[in-house]
Design a protein around this motif. Structure first.
Motif, PDB file in Angstrom:
ATOM      1  N   ARG A  36      27.554 -12.571 -12.920  1.00 27.12           N
ATOM      2  CA  ARG A  36      26.416 -12.904 -13.770  1.00 27.12           C
ATOM      3  C   ARG A  36      26.864 -13.034 -15.226  1.00 27.12           C
ATOM      4  NH1 ARG A  36      20.662  -9.699 -14.437  1.00 27.12           N
ATOM      5  NH2 ARG A  36      19.967 -10.956 -16.176  1.00 27.12           N
ATOM      6  N   TYR A  37      27.711 -12.145 -15.678  1.00 30.09           N
ATOM      7  CA  TYR A  37      28.146 -12.151 -17.075  1.00 30.09           C
ATOM      8  C   TYR A  37      29.567 -12.706 -17.168  1.00 30.09           C
ATOM      9  CZ  TYR A  37      24.169  -9.070 -17.586  1.00 30.09           C
ATOM     10  OH  TYR A  37      22.909  -8.552 -17.561  1.00 30.09           O
ATOM     11  N   HIS A  38      29.765 -13.620 -18.107  1.00 31.75           N
ATOM     12  CA  HIS A  38      31.078 -14.215 -18.340  1.00 31.75           C
ATOM     13  C   HIS A  38      31.503 -13.883 -19.759  1.00 31.75           C
ATOM     14  CE1 HIS A  38      30.861 -16.542 -14.639  1.00 31.75           C
ATOM     15  NE2 HIS A  38      29.589 -16.712 -14.931  1.00 31.75           N
ATOM     16  N   THR A  39      32.735 -13.416 -19.906  1.00 29.54           N
ATOM     17  CA  THR A  39      33.259 -13.016 -21.204  1.00 29.54           C
ATOM     18  C   THR A  39      34.437 -13.902 -21.559  1.00 29.54           C
ATOM     19  OG1 THR A  39      32.647 -10.744 -20.718  1.00 29.54           O
ATOM     20  CG2 THR A  39      34.166 -11.083 -22.530  1.00 29.54           C
ATOM     21  N   GLU A  40      34.493 -14.298 -22.805  1.00 27.85           N
ATOM     22  CA  GLU A  40      35.595 -15.123 -23.295  1.00 27.85           C
ATOM     23  C   GLU A  40      36.057 -14.553 -24.629  1.00 27.85           C
ATOM     24  OE1 GLU A  40      38.356 -18.028 -23.046  1.00 27.85           O
ATOM     25  OE2 GLU A  40      36.770 -17.777 -21.577  1.00 27.85           O
ATOM     26  N   VAL A  41      37.360 -14.399 -24.787  1.00 27.44           N
ATOM     27  CA  VAL A  41      37.945 -13.938 -26.039  1.00 27.44           C
ATOM     28  C   VAL A  41      38.938 -15.002 -26.475  1.00 27.44           C
ATOM     29  CG1 VAL A  41      39.271 -12.129 -27.184  1.00 27.44           C
ATOM     30  CG2 VAL A  41      37.728 -11.535 -25.306  1.00 27.44           C
ATOM     31  N   ASN A  42      38.790 -15.497 -27.718  1.00 25.58           N
ATOM     32  CA  ASN A  42      39.723 -16.533 -28.167  1.00 25.58           C
ATOM     33  C   ASN A  42      40.840 -15.929 -29.013  1.00 25.58           C
ATOM     34  OD1 ASN A  42      38.660 -16.126 -30.703  1.00 25.58           O
ATOM     35  ND2 ASN A  42      37.781 -18.141 -30.922  1.00 25.58           N
ATOM     36  N   ALA A  43      41.703 -16.774 -29.547  1.00 27.30           N
ATOM     37  CA  ALA A  43      42.887 -16.310 -30.284  1.00 27.30           C
ATOM     38  C   ALA A  43      42.524 -15.580 -31.570  1.00 27.30           C
ATOM     39  CB  ALA A  43      43.797 -17.492 -30.591  1.00 27.30           C
ATOM     40  N   VAL A  47      34.582 -12.732 -29.618  1.00 28.65           N
ATOM     41  CA  VAL A  47      34.135 -12.439 -28.257  1.00 28.65           C
ATOM     42  C   VAL A  47      32.795 -13.122 -28.012  1.00 28.65           C
ATOM     43  CG1 VAL A  47      33.491 -10.614 -26.648  1.00 28.65           C
ATOM     44  CG2 VAL A  47      35.279 -10.203 -28.333  1.00 28.65           C
ATOM     45  N   VAL A  48      32.656 -13.781 -26.838  1.00 34.64           N
ATOM     46  CA  VAL A  48      31.403 -14.391 -26.423  1.00 34.64           C
ATOM     47  C   VAL A  48      31.085 -13.865 -25.026  1.00 34.64           C
ATOM     48  CG1 VAL A  48      30.180 -16.521 -25.909  1.00 34.64           C
ATOM     49  CG2 VAL A  48      31.861 -16.480 -27.736  1.00 34.64           C
ATOM     50  N   ILE A  49      29.882 -13.312 -24.847  1.00 27.93           N
ATOM     51  CA  ILE A  49      29.427 -12.839 -23.545  1.00 27.93           C
ATOM     52  C   ILE A  49      28.179 -13.629 -23.187  1.00 27.93           C
ATOM     53  CG2 ILE A  49      28.636 -10.870 -22.192  1.00 27.93           C
ATOM     54  CD1 ILE A  49      30.108  -9.077 -24.217  1.00 27.93           C
ATOM     55  N   VAL A  50      28.194 -14.303 -22.021  1.00 23.14           N
ATOM     56  CA  VAL A  50      27.096 -15.161 -21.592  1.00 23.14           C
ATOM     57  C   VAL A  50      26.504 -14.609 -20.295  1.00 23.14           C
ATOM     58  CG1 VAL A  50      26.444 -17.483 -20.883  1.00 23.14           C
ATOM     59  CG2 VAL A  50      28.195 -17.177 -22.612  1.00 23.14           C
ATOM     60  N   ASP A  51      25.168 -14.541 -20.251  1.00 22.19           N
ATOM     61  CA  ASP A  51      24.451 -14.199 -19.029  1.00 22.19           C
ATOM     62  C   ASP A  51      24.133 -15.515 -18.336  1.00 22.19           C
ATOM     63  OD1 ASP A  51      22.739 -13.425 -17.031  1.00 22.19           O
ATOM     64  OD2 ASP A  51      21.427 -12.245 -18.320  1.00 22.19           O
ATOM     65  N   SER A  52      24.783 -15.791 -17.209  1.00 14.41           N
ATOM     66  CA  SER A  52      24.645 -17.096 -16.564  1.00 14.41           C
ATOM     67  C   SER A  52      23.287 -17.285 -15.901  1.00 14.41           C
ATOM     68  CB  SER A  52      25.765 -17.298 -15.544  1.00 14.41           C
ATOM     69  OG  SER A  52      25.683 -16.322 -14.537  1.00 14.41           O
ATOM     70  N   GLU A  53      22.523 -16.229 -15.681  1.00 14.16           N
ATOM     71  CA  GLU A  53      21.206 -16.371 -15.055  1.00 14.16           C
ATOM     72  C   GLU A  53      20.123 -16.719 -16.070  1.00 14.16           C
ATOM     73  OE1 GLU A  53      20.143 -13.077 -12.600  1.00 14.16           O
ATOM     74  OE2 GLU A  53      21.932 -13.272 -11.360  1.00 14.16           O
TER      75      GLU A  53
END
Length: 91
Positions: A36-43, A47-53
């Motif tokens: 459900r939650y996707h986390t992305e960390v860039n260089a 930090v970005v956390i997305v709730d896909s629902e």
């Protein structure tokens, strides 16, 4: 040399081959990317956390000199439809 195939050997060979194909093509029942939650960390350590629902997200920009993290909340559909960047919510 004479090679003969009887029914028992042929059946056993097909069964063994079918078992090998089944074992090789078996996949784990749990999808690795389907949370459900996707986390992305860039260089830049953003930090970005997305709730896909629901489409809600929170963004943590890189930590400033003070060492405090300021989280920015947003809703994807609202941001996308208005085409306005996120703004920090007033405290």
């Amino acid at each position: 040399m004479k090679i003969t195939l009887d029914t028992k050997s042929l059946l056993l060979g097909f069964l063994g081959a079918g078992l090998m194909f089944t074992a090789i093509s078996f996949k784990n029942g749990q999808d690795q990317t389907g949370g459900r939650y996707h986390t992305e960390v860039n260089a830049n350590n953003m930090v970005v956390i997305v709730d896909s629902e629901t489409g809600n997200y929170i963004i943590a920009p890189p930590v400033e000199q003070t060492g405090k993290t300021t989280w920015i909340k947003g809703e994807f559909n609202k941001t996308f439809s208005t085409a306005v960047d996120n703004k920090r919510e007033p405290k």
